[in-house]
Design a protein around this motif. Structure first.
Motif, PDB file in Angstrom:
ATOM      1  N   VAL A 154       0.822  -1.217   0.000  1.00  0.00           N
ATOM      2  CA  VAL A 154       0.000   0.000   0.000  1.00  0.00           C
ATOM      3  C   VAL A 154       0.854   1.264   0.000  1.00  0.00           C
ATOM      4  O   VAL A 154       0.437   2.317  -0.515  1.00  0.00           O
ATOM      5  CB  VAL A 154      -0.979  -0.012   1.207  1.00  0.00           C
ATOM      6  CG1 VAL A 154      -0.245   0.235   2.519  1.00  0.00           C
ATOM      7  CG2 VAL A 154      -2.103   0.998   1.013  1.00  0.00           C
ATOM      8  N   ALA A 155       2.084   1.184   0.528  1.00  0.00           N
ATOM      9  CA  ALA A 155       2.975   2.350   0.529  1.00  0.00           C
ATOM     10  C   ALA A 155       3.365   2.756  -0.883  1.00  0.00           C
ATOM     11  O   ALA A 155       3.743   3.908  -1.118  1.00  0.00           O
ATOM     12  CB  ALA A 155       4.225   2.054   1.351  1.00  0.00           C
ATOM     13  N   TRP A 156       3.274   1.822  -1.817  1.00  0.00           N
ATOM     14  CA  TRP A 156       3.600   2.090  -3.219  1.00  0.00           C
ATOM     15  C   TRP A 156       2.328   2.215  -4.054  1.00  0.00           C
ATOM     16  O   TRP A 156       2.384   2.165  -5.283  1.00  0.00           O
ATOM     17  CB  TRP A 156       4.485   0.969  -3.772  1.00  0.00           C
ATOM     18  CG  TRP A 156       5.800   0.870  -3.061  1.00  0.00           C
ATOM     19  CD1 TRP A 156       6.113   0.060  -2.010  1.00  0.00           C
ATOM     20  CD2 TRP A 156       6.990   1.620  -3.343  1.00  0.00           C
ATOM     21  NE1 TRP A 156       7.409   0.239  -1.620  1.00  0.00           N
ATOM     22  CE2 TRP A 156       7.983   1.197  -2.422  1.00  0.00           C
ATOM     23  CE3 TRP A 156       7.313   2.596  -4.289  1.00  0.00           C
ATOM     24  CZ2 TRP A 156       9.265   1.726  -2.415  1.00  0.00           C
ATOM     25  CZ3 TRP A 156       8.597   3.121  -4.278  1.00  0.00           C
ATOM     26  CH2 TRP A 156       9.552   2.688  -3.353  1.00  0.00           C
ATOM     27  N   GLY A 157       1.188   2.360  -3.389  1.00  0.00           N
ATOM     28  CA  GLY A 157      -0.078   2.502  -4.099  1.00  0.00           C
ATOM     29  C   GLY A 157      -0.579   1.215  -4.708  1.00  0.00           C
ATOM     30  O   GLY A 157      -1.334   1.234  -5.687  1.00  0.00           O
ATOM     31  N   LEU A 158      -0.178   0.074  -4.126  1.00  0.00           N
ATOM     32  CA  LEU A 158      -0.489  -1.236  -4.692  1.00  0.00           C
ATOM     33  C   LEU A 158      -1.218  -2.119  -3.686  1.00  0.00           C
ATOM     34  O   LEU A 158      -1.470  -1.726  -2.552  1.00  0.00           O
ATOM     35  CB  LEU A 158       0.814  -1.926  -5.134  1.00  0.00           C
ATOM     36  CG  LEU A 158       1.649  -1.192  -6.182  1.00  0.00           C
ATOM     37  CD1 LEU A 158       3.013  -1.869  -6.317  1.00  0.00           C
ATOM     38  CD2 LEU A 158       0.924  -1.170  -7.522  1.00  0.00           C
ATOM     39  N   ILE A 159      -1.530  -3.328  -4.114  1.00  0.00           N
ATOM     40  CA  ILE A 159      -2.063  -4.378  -3.247  1.00  0.00           C
ATOM     41  C   ILE A 159      -1.117  -5.573  -3.314  1.00  0.00           C
ATOM     42  O   ILE A 159      -0.377  -5.721  -4.292  1.00  0.00           O
ATOM     43  CB  ILE A 159      -3.468  -4.828  -3.690  1.00  0.00           C
ATOM     44  CG1 ILE A 159      -3.424  -5.356  -5.140  1.00  0.00           C
ATOM     45  CG2 ILE A 159      -4.486  -3.694  -3.536  1.00  0.00           C
ATOM     46  CD1 ILE A 159      -4.631  -6.153  -5.548  1.00  0.00           C
ATOM     47  N   PRO A 160      -1.115  -6.436  -2.311  1.00  0.00           N
ATOM     48  CA  PRO A 160      -0.341  -7.677  -2.419  1.00  0.00           C
ATOM     49  C   PRO A 160      -0.963  -8.563  -3.497  1.00  0.00           C
ATOM     50  O   PRO A 160      -2.140  -8.913  -3.409  1.00  0.00           O
ATOM     51  CB  PRO A 160      -0.446  -8.298  -1.017  1.00  0.00           C
ATOM     52  CG  PRO A 160      -1.630  -7.643  -0.384  1.00  0.00           C
ATOM     53  CD  PRO A 160      -1.762  -6.292  -0.993  1.00  0.00           C
ATOM     54  N   VAL A 167      -3.862 -15.933   1.204  1.00  0.00           N
ATOM     55  CA  VAL A 167      -3.181 -16.735   2.222  1.00  0.00           C
ATOM     56  C   VAL A 167      -3.174 -16.054   3.584  1.00  0.00           C
ATOM     57  O   VAL A 167      -3.368 -16.691   4.622  1.00  0.00           O
ATOM     58  CB  VAL A 167      -1.739 -17.042   1.769  1.00  0.00           C
ATOM     59  CG1 VAL A 167      -0.977 -17.804   2.854  1.00  0.00           C
ATOM     60  CG2 VAL A 167      -1.741 -17.820   0.463  1.00  0.00           C
ATOM     61  N   LEU A 168      -2.955 -14.748   3.606  1.00  0.00           N
ATOM     62  CA  LEU A 168      -2.791 -14.019   4.871  1.00  0.00           C
ATOM     63  C   LEU A 168      -3.985 -14.159   5.807  1.00  0.00           C
ATOM     64  O   LEU A 168      -3.796 -14.407   7.013  1.00  0.00           O
ATOM     65  CB  LEU A 168      -2.489 -12.553   4.576  1.00  0.00           C
ATOM     66  CG  LEU A 168      -2.056 -11.682   5.749  1.00  0.00           C
ATOM     67  CD1 LEU A 168      -0.758 -12.205   6.356  1.00  0.00           C
ATOM     68  CD2 LEU A 168      -1.874 -10.235   5.292  1.00  0.00           C
ATOM     69  N   PRO A 169      -5.237 -14.000   5.346  1.00  0.00           N
ATOM     70  CA  PRO A 169      -6.360 -14.115   6.283  1.00  0.00           C
ATOM     71  C   PRO A 169      -6.452 -15.472   6.964  1.00  0.00           C
ATOM     72  O   PRO A 169      -6.902 -15.575   8.103  1.00  0.00           O
ATOM     73  CB  PRO A 169      -7.590 -13.862   5.390  1.00  0.00           C
ATOM     74  CG  PRO A 169      -7.068 -13.071   4.243  1.00  0.00           C
ATOM     75  CD  PRO A 169      -5.689 -13.603   3.994  1.00  0.00           C
ATOM     76  N   GLU A 170      -6.017 -16.521   6.282  1.00  0.00           N
ATOM     77  CA  GLU A 170      -6.049 -17.862   6.868  1.00  0.00           C
ATOM     78  C   GLU A 170      -5.087 -17.984   8.040  1.00  0.00           C
ATOM     79  O   GLU A 170      -5.339 -18.727   8.990  1.00  0.00           O
ATOM     80  CB  GLU A 170      -5.702 -18.900   5.795  1.00  0.00           C
ATOM     81  CG  GLU A 170      -5.865 -20.340   6.236  1.00  0.00           C
ATOM     82  CD  GLU A 170      -5.593 -21.316   5.105  1.00  0.00           C
ATOM     83  OE1 GLU A 170      -4.415 -21.399   4.675  1.00  0.00           O
ATOM     84  OE2 GLU A 170      -6.533 -21.970   4.636  1.00  0.00           O
ATOM     85  N   LYS A 178      -6.504  -7.379   7.177  1.00  0.00           N
ATOM     86  CA  LYS A 178      -6.898  -6.077   6.640  1.00  0.00           C
ATOM     87  C   LYS A 178      -6.078  -4.954   7.269  1.00  0.00           C
ATOM     88  O   LYS A 178      -5.625  -4.034   6.576  1.00  0.00           O
ATOM     89  CB  LYS A 178      -8.388  -5.845   6.876  1.00  0.00           C
ATOM     90  CG  LYS A 178      -9.282  -6.710   5.998  1.00  0.00           C
ATOM     91  CD  LYS A 178     -10.753  -6.473   6.308  1.00  0.00           C
ATOM     92  CE  LYS A 178     -11.644  -7.320   5.403  1.00  0.00           C
ATOM     93  NZ  LYS A 178     -13.080  -7.137   5.711  1.00  0.00           N
ATOM     94  N   GLU A 179      -5.880  -5.026   8.582  1.00  0.00           N
ATOM     95  CA  GLU A 179      -5.099  -3.969   9.242  1.00  0.00           C
ATOM     96  C   GLU A 179      -3.673  -3.908   8.692  1.00  0.00           C
ATOM     97  O   GLU A 179      -3.160  -2.829   8.370  1.00  0.00           O
ATOM     98  CB  GLU A 179      -5.073  -4.210  10.752  1.00  0.00           C
ATOM     99  CG  GLU A 179      -4.453  -3.060  11.546  1.00  0.00           C
ATOM    100  CD  GLU A 179      -3.181  -3.442  12.256  1.00  0.00           C
ATOM    101  OE1 GLU A 179      -2.432  -2.530  12.633  1.00  0.00           O
ATOM    102  OE2 GLU A 179      -2.917  -4.644  12.431  1.00  0.00           O
TER     103      GLU A 179
END
Length: 278
Positions: A154-160, A167-170, A178-179
């Motif tokens: 998000v620091a580069w204006g992007l999403i993973p 994978v991350l929410p799991e 989200k945080e």
């Protein structure tokens, strides 16, 4: 991939692999750039993972970075190219994929999850953005307490976009995912272990990962692979399907040569000698 003990294989000039007694020691090899991701690194990761997946002599994989960092994410050249709408990862020379991951970055992370054997990531220093997503492809993550981890896109204006959103929410729960994603906050290894992003911490994560890998490599390789298959299904299939899969796997293991060897060795109080997976 060579099966000789201590064999050293270079996948391009970005990834180095040594296989010893069934343990593949895989190292991102661009320490002067903090192992940052460029097209050659993406290609090296995918190629290495696919070669290991096809090697029956490999029982466990340890994934780490040479130098002080695991992987600091995309290199600056990739961000510069984005200013003109170019996506350098797409220029990596790779054969088509028949798996769920199609984009180059996704393949570089997901190939480790696709391996039939356990993958242990040893993380120290920076694991940022795409570097963190590569670590998420591992089954187990051992991190240094002072490691720096961030969903930094998000620091580069992007999403993973290297499988991280799935994978991350799991691992950490939807709200924590989200945080971390919406803020790009950097956390240390201690917090990563507390929230489930890391399995545990160790002052020397590579040594700890190699010790764990050697322990797992000493188990029945058919049982280890079956356990990974079953655990990867948990929560992703209904209970009836999962329970049936358990019975299929245990039915194939009981009385098999390696299972008999495990029992025999236990009673004889000696180290087992297992047949390789064919």
């Amino acid at each position: 991939m060579s099966e000789q003990n201590g064999s050293d294989t270079q996948c391009g000039d970005r990834v180095r692999v040594t296989v010893t007694d069934g343990v593949a020691d895989v190292r991102l090899s661009r320490p002067d750039k903090r192992n940052a991701l460029d097209p050659a690194m993406f290609a090296g990761l995918v190629t290495t993972g696919e070669r290991l997946r096809a090697d029956p002599a490999v029982r466990v994989v340890v994934l780490s970075g040479e130098g002080p960092d695991f992987c600091a994410g995309l290199d600056f050249g990739s961000f510069r190219a984005m200013e003109s709408g170019e996506r350098l990862s797409a220029t990596a020379q790779l054969p088509p994929s028949d798996g769920p991951a199609q984009a180059t970055g996704q393949r570089a992370a997901h190939v480790w999850a696709e391996l039939p054997v356990p993958v242990i990531a040893a993380v120290r220093g920076n694991a940022l953005g795409g570097g963190l997503q590569i670590a998420l492809g591992a089954d187990i993550r051992i991190v240094a307490p002072d490691a720096r981890l961030s969903v930094m896109e998000v620091a580069w204006g992007l999403i993973p976009d290297m499988t991280g959103t799935q994978v991350l929410p799991e691992l950490v729960g939807r709200d924590v995912a989200k945080e971390l994603t919406l803020t790009g906050r950097t956390i240390d290894g201690t917090e990563a272990a507390r929230i489930g992003l890391a399995t545990r911490t160790d002052a020397d994560p590579l040594a700890a990962a190699l010790t764990l890998a050697r322990e797992i490599a000493g188990r029945n390789p058919h049982a280890v692979r079956a356990a990974k298959r079953l655990l990867d299904q948990a929560g992703r299939v209904d209970l009836a399907t999962g329970f049936a899969a358990e019975q299929t796997e245990i039915g194939a293991l009981i009385g098999s040569p390696n299972q008999v060897e495990a029992v025999t060795a236990n009673f004889a109080k000696r180290a087992p000698v297992f047949e390789e997976v064919s």
